[in-house]
Design an enzyme around this catalytic site. Structure first.
Site, PDB file in Angstrom:
ATOM      1  N   GLU A 319      36.157  23.075 -28.296  1.00  0.00           N
ATOM      2  CA  GLU A 319      35.716  21.712 -28.004  1.00  0.00           C
ATOM      3  C   GLU A 319      36.305  20.728 -29.004  1.00  0.00           C
ATOM      4  OE1 GLU A 319      31.585  21.333 -27.248  1.00  0.00           O
ATOM      5  OE2 GLU A 319      31.510  23.064 -25.925  1.00  0.00           O
ATOM      6  N   GLU A 332      34.156  22.689 -32.372  1.00  0.00           N
ATOM      7  CA  GLU A 332      33.645  24.053 -32.455  1.00  0.00           C
ATOM      8  C   GLU A 332      34.228  24.889 -31.325  1.00  0.00           C
ATOM      9  OE1 GLU A 332      29.499  24.458 -31.373  1.00  0.00           O
ATOM     10  OE2 GLU A 332      29.551  22.565 -30.280  1.00  0.00           O
ATOM     11  N   ASN A 334      32.739  27.622 -28.558  1.00  0.00           N
ATOM     12  CA  ASN A 334      31.565  28.264 -27.981  1.00  0.00           C
ATOM     13  C   ASN A 334      31.971  29.638 -27.466  1.00  0.00           C
ATOM     14  OD1 ASN A 334      29.351  26.391 -28.188  1.00  0.00           O
ATOM     15  ND2 ASN A 334      30.466  25.074 -26.782  1.00  0.00           N
ATOM     16  N   GLU A 340      29.714  24.648 -17.219  1.00  0.00           N
ATOM     17  CA  GLU A 340      30.684  23.917 -16.405  1.00  0.00           C
ATOM     18  C   GLU A 340      31.954  24.701 -16.100  1.00  0.00           C
ATOM     19  OE1 GLU A 340      31.008  22.674 -20.754  1.00  0.00           O
ATOM     20  OE2 GLU A 340      29.425  23.068 -19.296  1.00  0.00           O
ATOM     21  N   ARG A 385      25.132  18.365 -12.567  1.00  0.00           N
ATOM     22  CA  ARG A 385      23.975  19.238 -12.796  1.00  0.00           C
ATOM     23  C   ARG A 385      22.749  18.553 -12.185  1.00  0.00           C
ATOM     24  NH1 ARG A 385      24.739  21.402 -19.013  1.00  0.00           N
ATOM     25  NH2 ARG A 385      27.017  21.612 -18.952  1.00  0.00           N
ATOM     26  N   ASP A 589      -6.708 -13.861  16.190  1.00  0.00           N
ATOM     27  CA  ASP A 589      -8.153 -14.072  16.117  1.00  0.00           C
ATOM     28  C   ASP A 589      -8.932 -13.219  17.111  1.00  0.00           C
ATOM     29  OD1 ASP A 589     -10.346 -15.156  14.928  1.00  0.00           O
ATOM     30  OD2 ASP A 589     -10.341 -17.004  16.103  1.00  0.00           O
ATOM     31  N   ASP A 694     -10.245 -26.524   5.783  1.00  0.00           N
ATOM     32  CA  ASP A 694     -11.010 -26.207   4.578  1.00  0.00           C
ATOM     33  C   ASP A 694     -12.401 -25.789   5.005  1.00  0.00           C
ATOM     34  OD1 ASP A 694     -11.432 -26.271   1.546  1.00  0.00           O
ATOM     35  OD2 ASP A 694     -13.093 -27.504   2.306  1.00  0.00           O
ATOM     36  N   LYS A 756     -11.763 -26.881  15.058  1.00  0.00           N
ATOM     37  CA  LYS A 756     -11.978 -25.436  14.918  1.00  0.00           C
ATOM     38  C   LYS A 756     -13.465 -25.145  14.988  1.00  0.00           C
ATOM     39  CE  LYS A 756     -10.976 -21.710  11.584  1.00  0.00           C
ATOM     40  NZ  LYS A 756     -10.460 -20.729  12.538  1.00  0.00           N
ATOM     41  N   HIS A 786      -9.977 -25.174  19.245  1.00  0.00           N
ATOM     42  CA  HIS A 786     -10.182 -23.717  19.114  1.00  0.00           C
ATOM     43  C   HIS A 786     -11.681 -23.456  19.121  1.00  0.00           C
ATOM     44  CE1 HIS A 786      -9.793 -19.652  17.219  1.00  0.00           C
ATOM     45  NE2 HIS A 786     -10.923 -20.015  16.605  1.00  0.00           N
ATOM     46  N   HIS A 788     -14.830 -20.123  19.961  1.00  0.00           N
ATOM     47  CA  HIS A 788     -15.188 -18.753  20.319  1.00  0.00           C
ATOM     48  C   HIS A 788     -16.170 -18.812  21.490  1.00  0.00           C
ATOM     49  CE1 HIS A 788     -13.480 -16.588  16.723  1.00  0.00           C
ATOM     50  NE2 HIS A 788     -13.363 -17.854  16.374  1.00  0.00           N
ATOM     51  N   THR A 921     -14.552 -19.021   7.126  1.00  0.00           N
ATOM     52  CA  THR A 921     -14.073 -18.211   6.011  1.00  0.00           C
ATOM     53  C   THR A 921     -13.430 -19.118   4.961  1.00  0.00           C
ATOM     54  OG1 THR A 921     -13.557 -16.459   7.592  1.00  0.00           O
ATOM     55  CG2 THR A 921     -12.626 -16.246   5.391  1.00  0.00           C
TER      56      THR A 921
END
Length: 1192
Positions: A319, A332, A334, A340, A385, A589, A694, A756, A786, A788, A921
């Site tokens: 190496e 070194e 090995n 590898e 790897r 709704d 609101d 509403k 609107h 219900h 709400t």
């Protein structure tokens, strides 16, 4: 490579166990005969003293050489693949005798196994005992062949200091470093005093990056030295280190060497191993791409020279480091096979392991045909790897069971795997490598692209892998140019911007598995859908009988005016239109009112194109309001994704959303800039008309929303909320009140005036008076009503509105209309048919669309509120339609279902206590929360007033009293407000004026840091609902995008053996089948669920929540003992604010209790010390369960 094995062996002495199917291999078996013609002289059995992928790699070559193979394994590795790939396998020692790692270091035990089973050769692989000279000596002393260098060579080279001395002796350049091993800190300091910084401290024995530290300054030198020596001693049994000058940005080049027993040494060219992380190699390349020829030749020659000088035998690697000036320095040698080595094999065509074994058996390089003149390279090879490490968490190893394992393949792809298979358990004991992927191509770029393709092919589920990081690395410009250096990964943070696999299929299976074991966890669901079949889609026809092609959406509609001419032109055209324009509420709704807002995106999209034709001259209310948070909270969908998809399929109809003024779509006021940002995003992604209201008709609050819509260039429908009975002189909300509010709405710049009526209490006569008065005063502004149909008078009210001058009204498809929903579209069309207000819609097409919704309502039957008809009593209790459904759910959740009549009465009383407020709400929620609080605690209105200073009111009630929802008409009720607040702040103007602007840049940055990315719509969602958004993201991270799952499989498990499809995206379909649900494991509390996915069996482990439930009975609070604090109602403890022994003052919060969307603070009734704390975060409690005791 020449085969020197000429003596044929017709039989082997060892009969081996086949660990795949537990039967014996006979002398005349196929794989015995395959091996019979290539045995090595008189050798017949090799043991590999290693684990993982390298034994399997060696076994394959050994089998080609007609050798019997022996594996050894630790007890923890008993299920590993290398054991199964060998002809024989033996456990190392007895269970518990060795630690998982120590087993593979037990050289004497391994040699003993080899002797007992007639082994001839031992191959050490890499790591563990591969560089242990003493082990090699013992192998040879036992009369066995060690496949590797001689023990003396290992002694001479395996030690980096000795190798360095050898290099200096042979004239090979080295990096300046200590002349020998270093044991004392003073020696290291002496070196830095002479050579300066940076330096690198390395373990003298061993490698793999352990015992290695780079030091750049004097301050960290001592600590780095101590850590390096400690780590080296732990990893290799020897803490000796040496020190070198550290080179900045060098390349790591290594040379593959082969030597025989006759002094011959050859090189197999070089590898570039520069891509490392903390000194551990990650990706390797052969040959080095841009190494100058003269540098390459010099390195190769010096490597061979070093090996020859010590009569090197077998495989080894020299190496070197190469600096930026192409100067090289020896590091070194090995003395072993390298991880590898595969890339060298690919470019040279030489089987290095085969050469190792045959050299160990006595062959010369010449006999093997491995002379230097015959060795050449072809193309390039790259190795990655693949490990079970999580790059996003600092490459921390991940453990667990591999649920799915599909590997790559094809031309030029080589895999060397170990424990990579479905069902494998990845333990924390060993190296995290799963498989080595090696790709070969004629050029570097071809090899790189081939590797990318291979990485994409991998499917590994159950554990994290580094594949996303490898993909990021291979696509980085520096890697593309092959200019990496040894610290490139550590120096390049951008590599960690990962695009991981979505893992959609396995996440989907995790949800389906949980559904199969635990049933649906969707809040509010009772039972399973009544509808089990496939929904029949409608066919639309024109009035002359021609079938409409709805494969593409309709392009004609009111929206074209908004897009082409703008909001003002749209309002003008709407007012000029002769017929009544209908807005369909079915997509918002209507299902909010009847089915608890639970209709999913997929079911809206399925009918979207047909709707674009049938309602082509209408408007769609389809977004905002409660659908926004419910989408994330209970359906696990992104509301913005819903909006974008709907817009794409319905390009012609204006979309309307519900905007709660200064609250946005939240339940309390937010900083103004958050509202402006939200409206900008909503307009950008598809909303056209914003119905702004609101809850208290607070004009200041309302104006924030209107101004935000106008700035976003949307159609602003400023809306008054109708409450009570305008015709009743005793009510404070009279015509004068409403007309004053209309004046303010017009002054704000609203394009449309909205009315509403949330509760459905607008009677026909009142409608005539209100609409007529507005029309008379403002003849040019459109009016949109609107209501219900709670009392059953909705159609009559709408007819009155039409006659009085309204331009648009809201209806729902017939099967989703009536009661708490909007009036029936079919009934209204019939009522207006033939007159000047006729909407001009094709009733047959409307009915065809309704056929779809009739079936769909049965699919959502688990969310029906059980309403059976109109409720004229609404004129008394005034409960809004949408809230009525939610209240029934909440009452049921809190055990008040049987007291529903009492709850309705309490709603009236709560409204009176709060000052007869407008109920929309979120203020309607305030009234509802107070009503349920009164029923669950058996409180009369008088008792509420009398005990106001000591009661723990729901959080919504306290927020209302503070003024967080705005200012009610004619003020707050006193003294109830003051007594309930107990010193908390009181706001006398709109809340937004008290709030600092939201730091959206910080929100964006925080989300990106937490989730890796953040869109502007993510920022908007977080601004509205931070906790809900975080919970949604957590759920999606676990189960993926469930919006693609058909609703019947979202709400209920399929039958065993039932096949169904899930389309993940266009052209990508999963074919699924539930196979079985396994028994309960008493050890884990889990069940295994087996699904077939695209013909492949998949398995998921699921916690059985029913098995885990403890039937724990909680003590009840003694109402006569003032020291005991009880839960005011049933719910979940979301946060405990105190601890055992802590001091509290009267009114201090003890815990936060939540039931559905209702939260309340449990506060201290008096000052004292906390004792006997009975609850923790997440605990479920019933009313009056003991929370804690407070001793004075």
């Amino acid at each position: 490579m020449t085969d020197i094995t000429t003596d044929a062996r017709t039989s082997q002495s060892a009969i081996a166990e086949d660990h795949d199917d537990h039967h014996h291999i006979h002398r005349d078996s196929v794989h015995q005969r395959l091996r019979a013609n290539s045995s090595i002289m008189q050798l017949n059995k090799i043991l590999v003293a290693n684990r993982g992928e390298i034994p399997i790699r060696i076994f394959r070559t050994a089998h080609e050489l007609s050798l019997q193979t022996v594996a050894v394994f630790s007890y923890e590795d008993r299920l590993s693949m290398h054991r199964q790939k060998a002809d024989e396998a033996y456990v190392i020692g007895k269970r518990g005798q060795y630690t998982p790692v120590a087993a593979y270091l037990a050289g004497d035990e391994i040699i003993k196994i080899a002797k007992q089973h007639d082994v001839n050769m031992i191959h050490p692989g890499y790591g563990f005992l591969s560089e242990n000279a003493e082990f090699a000596r013992k192998v040879e002393k036992a009369g066995l062949i060690f496949v590797g260098p001689t023990p003396d060579t290992i002694d001479g080279l395996g030690d980096k200091v000795s190798a360095r001395r050898l290099a200096q002796k042979t004239g090979v350049p080295c990096v300046p470093g200590t002349p020998g091993p270093v044991e004392k800190f003073e020696e290291v300091k002496s070196f830095t005093d002479e050579y300066g910084f940076p330096i690198i401290i390395k373990a003298a024995f061993g490698g793999g990056g352990r015992g290695m530290r780079v030091v750049r300054d004097q301050e960290s030198l001592k600590d780095s030295f101590e850590r390096a020596t400690s780590e080296a001693k732990s990893a290799f049994g020897n803490g000796t280190v040496f020190v070198e000058r550290f080179l900045d940005k060098p390349k790591h080049i290594e040379v593959q060497l082969l030597g025989d027993n006759h002094g011959n040494v050859v090189h197999l060219y070089e590898r570039d191993c520069s891509v490392q992380r903390r000194h551990q190699k990650v990706v390797e390349l052969a040959p080095a791409k841009d190494l100058p020829e003269e540098t390459r030749d010099a390195i190769l020659n010096d490597a061979v020279k070093l090996a020859r000088s010590v009569n090197y035998r077998n495989a080894g690697t020299a190496e070197f480091l190469v600096d930026q000036q192409n100067r090289y320095y020896f590091i070194e040698i090995n003395p072993r096979i390298q991880v590898e080595h595969t890339i060298t094999e690919e470019i040279t065509g030489i089987d290095i392991v085969a050469a190792q074994i045959q050299i160990a058996a006595g062959a010369s390089l010449q006999q093997l045909g491995l002379t230097q003149d015959k060795i050449s390279t072809r193309g390039f090879a790259i190795q990655c790897r693949i490990t079970t490490e999580d790059p996003a968490k600092g490459f921390s190893p991940d453990t667990g069971k591999i649920e799915v394992y599909r590997s790559a393949g094809g031309n030029g792809v080589r895999l060397d795997g170990g424990n990579g298979f479905a069902g494998a358990i990845i333990s924390p004991h060993y190296d995290s490598m799963l498989v080595k992927c090696t790709c070969h191509g004629s050029t570097y770029e071809i090899a790189r692209r081939k590797m990318l393709r291979a990485l994409v092919e991998f499917r590994i589920r159950g554990v994290k892998t580094n594949i996303p990081f490898l993909a990021s690395l291979l696509t980085h410009p520096t890697f593309i140019e092959s200019n990496c250096w040894t610290t490139f990964i550590d120096d390049t943070p951008s590599l960690f911007t990962l695009v991981g696999s979505q893992n959609r299929a396995q996440k989907l299976l995790a949800y389906l598995g949980d559904l199969a074991v635990n049933g649906s966890q969707i809040k509010g669901q009772i039972g399973e859908p009544k509808f089990k079949g496939d929904i029949i889609m409608p066919t639309l026809k024109t009035r002359d009988g021609h079938t409409i092609d709805s494969t593409e959406p309709n392009k004609k509609g009111w929206r074209n005016i908004i897009v082409e001419q703008g909001p003002a032109a749209f309002a003008k055209a709407l007012r000029k239109n002769e017929g009544m324009v209908l807005m369909d509420t079915t997509w918002r709704d209507a299902h909010q009112s009847l089915l608890a807002t639970r209709v999913r995106t997929v079911d809206l999209l399925n009918i979207a194109k047909e709707t674009s034709y049938a309602y082509g001259n209408g408007i769609l209310e389809c977004w905002g309001g409660a659908t926004f948070d419910v989408a994330m909270r209970f359906l696990y969908e992104d509301p913005w994704d819903r909006l974008r998809k709907m817009r794409k399929l319905v390009p012609n109809i204006p979309f309307q959303m519900l905007l709660r003024g200064a609250n946005g779509v939240a339940y309390s006021s937010l900083p103004d800039n958050a509202i402006y940002h939200f409206c900008e995003q909503a307009r950008k992604h598809g909303v056209d008309i914003f119905r702004v209201f609101d809850a208290l008709n607070d004009a200041d609050q309302l104006e924030v929303g209107v101004k935000a819509v106008l700035k976003a260039n949307g159609v602003a429908e400023g809306t008054l909320c109708y409450s009570g009975d305008m015709l009743n002189p005793k009510k404070k909300y009279n015509l004068e009140y409403y007309m004053d509010l209309v004046d303010k709405i017009v002054k704000m710049g609203s394009h449309i005036i909205g009315i509403k009526d949330m509760a459905g209490v607008l009677k026909p006569k009142a409608a005539t008076q209100l609409v007529g008065s507005i029309r008379q005063k403002y003849p040019d502004i459109p009016i949109h009503v609107h209501c219900h149909d709670s009392a059953g008078t909705g159609v009559a009210t709408y007819v009155a509105c039409a006659e009085a001058g309204a331009d648009a009204v809201d209806t729902a498809t017939d099967s989703m209309s009536g009661m708490t929903s909007q009036p029936s579209v079919g009934a209204l069309l019939a009522s207006l048919e033939g007159g000047k207000h006729d909407p001009g819609m094709d009733l047959d097409q409307i009915r065809a669309i309704d056929g779809y919704w009739a079936q769909l309502r049965l699919l959502y039957s688990p969310f029906e509120a059980g309403l059976t008809g109109p409720d004229p009593e609404v004129y008394e209790h005034e409960i809004p339609g949408g809230q009525l459904t939610n209240l029934i759910f909440q009452a049921s959740q809190q055990g008040l279902g049987e007291q529903w009549a009492q709850t309705k009465k309490a709603y009236e009383q709560a409204n009176d206590l709060l000052g007869d407020i407008v109920k929309v709400t979120p203020t309607s929620k305030v009234v509802g929360d107070l009503a349920q609080f009164m029923v669950s605690n058996n409180l009369s209105p008088d008792a509420v007033v009398e005990r106001a200073e000591s009661l723990d009111f729901p959080s919504s009630v306290l927020e209302f009293f503070e003024g967080l929802m705005g200012q009610p008409y004619k003020g707050f009720p006193e003294p109830l407000r003051t007594q309930a607040l107990r010193g908390r702040r009181k706001m006398d103007k709109r809340p937004g004026l008290y709030l600092e602007p939201m730091n959206l840049d910080k929100v964006r940055a925080d989300l990106r840091e937490k989730y890796g990315h953040a869109s502007e719509t993510d920022v908007a969602s977080y601004a509205m609902y931070p906790k809900v958004f975080e919970d949604y993201k957590k759920f999606v991270a676990k189960y993926g995008d469930l919006s693609v799952l058909p609703t019947k499989y979202f709400l209920a498990k399929p039958e065993i053996g039932e096949e169904f499809n899930v389309e993940l995206e266009k052209g990508k379909v999963l074919i699924l089948k539930l196979l079985a649900v396994g028994p309960l494991s008493e050890q884990t509390g889990q069940r295994e669920v087996f699904y077939e996915m695209n013909g492949e069996v998949r398995q998921v482990s699921v916690d059985d929540v029913h098995a885990a439930v403890e039937n724990k009975s909680r003590p009840k609070a003694d109402l006569g003992d003032s020291s005991q604090v009880g839960a005011p109602m049933s719910g979940v403890v979301v946060e405990v604010r105190v601890h055992e022994g802590g001091e509290v003052k009267k009114g201090d919060p003890i815990a936060i209790l939540s039931a559905m969307k209702m939260e309340m603070v449990i506060s201290a009734p008096h000052s004292g010390k906390i004792g006997g704390l009975e609850v923790k975060d997440g605990d479920s409690v019933d009313g009056q369960d003991l929370i804690c005791k407070i001793t004075k």
